[in-house]
Design an enzyme around this catalytic site. Structure first.
Site, PDB file in Angstrom:
ATOM      1  N   ARG A  31      40.632  46.049  33.934  1.00 34.86           N
ATOM      2  CA  ARG A  31      40.503  45.996  35.392  1.00 34.86           C
ATOM      3  C   ARG A  31      41.810  45.458  35.984  1.00 34.86           C
ATOM      4  O   ARG A  31      41.882  44.348  36.478  1.00 34.86           O
ATOM      5  CB  ARG A  31      39.330  45.088  35.779  1.00 34.86           C
ATOM      6  CG  ARG A  31      38.907  45.185  37.234  1.00 34.86           C
ATOM      7  CD  ARG A  31      38.169  43.939  37.669  1.00 34.86           C
ATOM      8  NE  ARG A  31      38.965  42.727  37.508  1.00 34.86           N
ATOM      9  CZ  ARG A  31      39.842  42.296  38.403  1.00 34.86           C
ATOM     10  NH1 ARG A  31      40.058  42.954  39.509  1.00 34.86           N
ATOM     11  NH2 ARG A  31      40.510  41.171  38.184  1.00 34.86           N
ATOM     12  N   LYS A  39      52.982  37.487  34.759  1.00 39.23           N
ATOM     13  CA  LYS A  39      52.395  36.156  34.994  1.00 39.23           C
ATOM     14  C   LYS A  39      53.219  35.070  34.311  1.00 39.23           C
ATOM     15  O   LYS A  39      53.466  34.009  34.876  1.00 39.23           O
ATOM     16  CB  LYS A  39      50.965  36.098  34.433  1.00 39.23           C
ATOM     17  CG  LYS A  39      49.938  36.812  35.274  1.00 39.23           C
ATOM     18  CD  LYS A  39      49.358  35.902  36.333  1.00 39.23           C
ATOM     19  CE  LYS A  39      48.418  36.692  37.224  1.00 39.23           C
ATOM     20  NZ  LYS A  39      47.844  35.961  38.317  1.00 39.23           N
ATOM     21  N   GLU A  53      43.155  37.361  31.902  1.00 39.32           N
ATOM     22  CA  GLU A  53      43.715  38.077  33.054  1.00 39.32           C
ATOM     23  C   GLU A  53      43.190  39.515  33.102  1.00 39.32           C
ATOM     24  O   GLU A  53      43.305  40.257  32.126  1.00 39.32           O
ATOM     25  CB  GLU A  53      45.243  38.088  32.915  1.00 39.32           C
ATOM     26  CG  GLU A  53      45.976  38.375  34.182  1.00 39.32           C
ATOM     27  CD  GLU A  53      45.800  37.304  35.234  1.00 39.32           C
ATOM     28  OE1 GLU A  53      45.534  37.685  36.383  1.00 39.32           O
ATOM     29  OE2 GLU A  53      45.924  36.105  34.931  1.00 39.32           O
ATOM     30  N   ASP A  54      42.615  39.899  34.219  1.00 35.96           N
ATOM     31  CA  ASP A  54      42.222  41.292  34.482  1.00 35.96           C
ATOM     32  C   ASP A  54      41.263  41.872  33.439  1.00 35.96           C
ATOM     33  O   ASP A  54      41.409  43.025  33.014  1.00 35.96           O
ATOM     34  CB  ASP A  54      43.471  42.178  34.635  1.00 35.96           C
ATOM     35  CG  ASP A  54      44.182  41.892  35.961  1.00 35.96           C
ATOM     36  OD1 ASP A  54      43.646  41.086  36.736  1.00 35.96           O
ATOM     37  OD2 ASP A  54      45.241  42.460  36.221  1.00 35.96           O
ATOM     38  N   ASP A  96      42.262  33.403  35.714  1.00 38.95           N
ATOM     39  CA  ASP A  96      42.981  33.370  36.979  1.00 38.95           C
ATOM     40  C   ASP A  96      42.262  34.165  38.061  1.00 38.95           C
ATOM     41  O   ASP A  96      42.287  33.802  39.229  1.00 38.95           O
ATOM     42  CB  ASP A  96      44.405  33.902  36.775  1.00 38.95           C
ATOM     43  CG  ASP A  96      45.286  33.614  37.975  1.00 38.95           C
ATOM     44  OD1 ASP A  96      45.203  32.487  38.507  1.00 38.95           O
ATOM     45  OD2 ASP A  96      46.050  34.497  38.394  1.00 38.95           O
ATOM     46  N   ASN A 143      44.498  43.405  46.046  1.00 40.80           N
ATOM     47  CA  ASN A 143      45.818  43.916  45.658  1.00 40.80           C
ATOM     48  C   ASN A 143      45.656  45.270  44.979  1.00 40.80           C
ATOM     49  O   ASN A 143      44.600  45.551  44.428  1.00 40.80           O
ATOM     50  CB  ASN A 143      46.484  42.955  44.657  1.00 40.80           C
ATOM     51  CG  ASN A 143      47.002  41.709  45.338  1.00 40.80           C
ATOM     52  OD1 ASN A 143      47.610  41.781  46.386  1.00 40.80           O
ATOM     53  ND2 ASN A 143      46.752  40.564  44.731  1.00 40.80           N
TER      54      ASN A 143
END
Length: 588
Positions: free
Chosen positions: A189, A207, A279-280, A302, A444
């Site tokens: 994602r 990051k 992350e994601d 995050d 975003n």
């Protein structure tokens, strides 16, 4: 020189043979090997001469002094002039400004990082506001989409299903041994772009460059990792330039086993105090992974926690502009995924802590809308577990504008990943209910933002308190210039990570996130408020990060989670002293 039976040669025998066209002697016989013969990839162990110029950790380009050029066999390998790092920065920023396409600027920065690490960080720190959108959001999204075709140097570790059963061995292949932060993604994602599989590596790389530039965490202690379990993106599966596994995503038991082996290997190789930032990851994995590992590892998501912390900071500072306390406001979210529910929960925790109220009571003032409409009690049975706490008593509402008119929120927050969903009707409804509506359009990249800064200011006749996830230019309305704030996670996670590392914290507690939010909000000045800003400017981000690190470390000591003893007397000074600075070192 031949051996006694005259049938084989020694190295010195090969060494004496003439070479083609007077070239370098082929000591190891590499040029004579055919494709099916093996050769050993020998290399020089000490960086000097040509090798030194190709080592990004130590290369200084034309900044090598006359003495260093003599001592390290660099004579003739560089033009004769010696220039300072300041001049190099000037030259590089001019070069980057010449590119018109954001992705070209991204590639130029990544190329510099691979050539001269310290110059990359010096450039990024000195021009942080200008370069941040190209090193991270929104440009990193496009970079991930095209990662297969722009991929030049491997950055970080790729752990795929092929490595199952030997992940510890793979971690040991990484040259740096003292790792303090890992940012890991499985690419399912990426931002608002969906499943990009192995090409999600741009996110951990980006990051971690911010961990160093903005938070002062040493680059050698940062490790970006992508876990590749396949992708469900048909376009990538059919792309010959795709760099990942070309099959559908593996889920269930096999996925869980791979992640578990990875988490165990990380702790085994790098110890208890290693920070692992998720992350994601997709919603269905992100919440479960955080829940599963938060009691055994130092983990931080995050998308859930970092976003929540930075948004809470913006809301706390926005109170200075709109008045009232946090508990007097009513919140409506469009989007009930990781970011939306994460922000909602942290707001509820902060209000509960400040008012001594029950969390369940506080949650009733916070409403969420997902793809099926307002989250209400009658939908509870069909909701995913992380949405259930937000199912309140109310009749079903499918349209956002109707939810605004019925709930009458003072704060509207977008985390939907769907562009232009804050329509004119929605924004005007907010403006009719509130004198100063707080509108946070957080998705975003820019194309997915729920509304633009211009739309927010124009449709509210210049009354909105606005911040977004992606950067927007200042807007002029009715003779006044409005500067939109950017609710960027980069405000929080670098300083947060530094605070955990410098205190030797072993677990992330929600109170640490609240401490980070309060520290960020305290850095907004009256001058910032006068310009309509609810976040401080990025130009002072390293100072902001040091304050956040000190507050997070202080709370960790208070909660008994910090292991670095004795506790430093002045945590702010200690944070500043821990921060990496990319000034060139002198070589012996």
């Amino acid at each position: 020189m031949a051996t006694s039976n005259g049938s084989s040669s020694t190295v010195s025998d090969i060494d004496d043979n003439p070479t083609i066209a007077g070239g370098v002697r082929d000591v190891y016989g590499e040029d004579r090997a055919t494709e099916d013969q093996f050769v050993t990839p020998w290399s020089v162990s000490v960086s000097s001469g040509y090798t030194l110029l190709r080592d990004p950790h130590f290369n200084k380009g034309l900044a090598f002094t006359e003495t260093e050029r003599d001592a390290h066999y660099l004579r003739g390998l560089l033009p004769p002039t010696v220039i300072s790092q300041e001049t190099q920065v000037k030259k590089m920023i001019q070069n980057i400004r010449q590119y018109q396409v954001p992705l070209q600027k991204y590639m130029a920065m990544m190329d510099l990082q691979e050539r001269n690490e310290r110059l990359f960080y010096r450039l990024l720190i000195d021009h942080v506001e200008e370069l941040l959108p190209f090193v991270y959001t929104p440009t990193v999204g496009e970079a991930c989409q095209k990662y297969g075709s722009i991929f030049m140097h491997p950055q970080g570790l790729y752990i795929s299903l092929k490595e199952k059963g030997r992940i510890l061995q793979v971690l040991r292949n990484w040259p740096e041994k003292n790792i303090q932060v890992i940012v890991v993604t499985d690419g399912e994602r990426i931002l608002g772009l969906g499943d990009l599989g192995c090409q999600g590596m741009g996110i951990p790389v980006g990051k971690l460059s911010l961990y160093t530039a903005l938070g002062g965490v040493r680059p050698s202690s940062c490790l970006p990792i992508t876990i590749d379990v396949g992708t469900n993106n048909e376009k990538l599966l059919n792309d010959e330039l795709y760099i990942g596994l070309k099959h559908k995503r593996v889920t269930g038991k096999e996925y869980a086993e791979l992640i578990d082996e990875f988490m165990t290997a990380c702790k085994q190789n790098y110890g208890e105090k290693l920070l692992i930032q998720f992350e994601d990851f997709a919603n269905h994995n992100a919440f479960d992974l955080l829940e599963k590992y938060r009691t055994t590892h130092l983990v931080f998501n995050d998308d859930i926690q970092g976003t929540a912390s930075v948004v809470l900071a913006g809301l706390v500072s926005a109170l200075k502009l709109v008045g009232g306390s946090l508990d007097e406001h009513r919140f409506l979210f469009l989007g009930a995924g990781e970011a939306g529910t994460g922000i909602a929960e942290l707001i509820a925790l902060e209000i509960s802590k400040r008012t001594n109220s029950q969390l369940e009571e506080v949650r009733k003032n916070i409403w969420l809308v997902d793809s099926k409409g307002l989250i209400v009690s009658s939908r509870k049975e069909s909701l995913q577990h992380f949405k259930k706490p937000w199912a309140h008593d109310h009749e079903p509402v499918t349209e956002l504008v109707d939810a605004v008119n019925q709930i009458k929120p003072t704060v509207l927050i977008g985390t939907s990943g769907q562009g232009r969903t804050f329509t004119q009707d929605v924004i005007k409804a907010m403006a009719s209910i509130n004198e100063k509506p707080i509108i946070l359009s957080l998705s975003n990249p820019t194309s997915q933002s729920e509304c633009t800064a211009e739309e927010a200011y124009t449709w509210t006749e210049g009354r909105a308190i606005f911040a977004s996830g992606s950067p927007f230019a200042p807007v002029e309305y009715d003779g006044k210039v409005f500067v939109p704030g950017q609710s960027n996670n980069a405000y929080i996670f670098p300083g947060f990570g530094l605070g955990l590392i410098m205190s030797g914290t072993i677990r992330v507690h929600d109170d640490l996130l609240l401490a980070a939010s309060e520290a960020l909000a305290s850095q907004v000045t009256q001058e910032d408020y006068d310009r309509g800003l609810i976040y401080p400017p990025f130009t002072s981000i390293r100072k902001i990060s040091a304050h956040i690190a000190a507050k997070v470390a202080s709370k960790a000591y208070e909660l008994g989670l910090a292991t670095r003893l004795p506790r430093p007397k002045d945590l702010l000074s200690f944070a500043e002293s821990c921060m990496y600075t990319p000034t060139y070192r002198s070589y012996r």
